[in-house]
Motif scaffolding. Structure first.
Motif: not given
Length: 81
Positions: A32-35, A39-40, A55-58
């Motif tokens: 996991i990382t933040t772009e 977050k992805v 992508e976390f939001n999807r």
């Protein structure tokens, strides 16, 4: 919440299943990382040889597949001369 679920699955090497957009994905989660966009999670989808970004939001409807463990696939061809 998503971070905790994914982190636990990564540590225990459990596959996960979730809805991404309109498709169901079974994934071997790697990290996991933040772009810039948020977050992805990176991992290898079932029946694929490539690592993809999600992508976390999807992501919705996450399920950890407790009986499905995996060993990370590591490509070393670029490291060998």
């Amino acid at each position: 919440m998503k971070t905790d679920i994914f982190s636990n699955a990564i540590m225990k090497r459990n596959k996960i299943r979730f809805i991404y957009g309109l498709s169901e994905v079974v994934l071997e989660p790697y990290f996991i990382t933040t772009e810039k966009t948020g977050k992805v999670i990176y991992g290898r989808p079932f029946n694929s040889s490539e690592v993809r970004k999600f992508e976390f939001n999807r992501i919705a409807n996450i399920r950890v597949l407790n009986g499905a463990r995996f060993s990370p696939l590591i490509h070393i061809s670029g490291l060998v001369n």
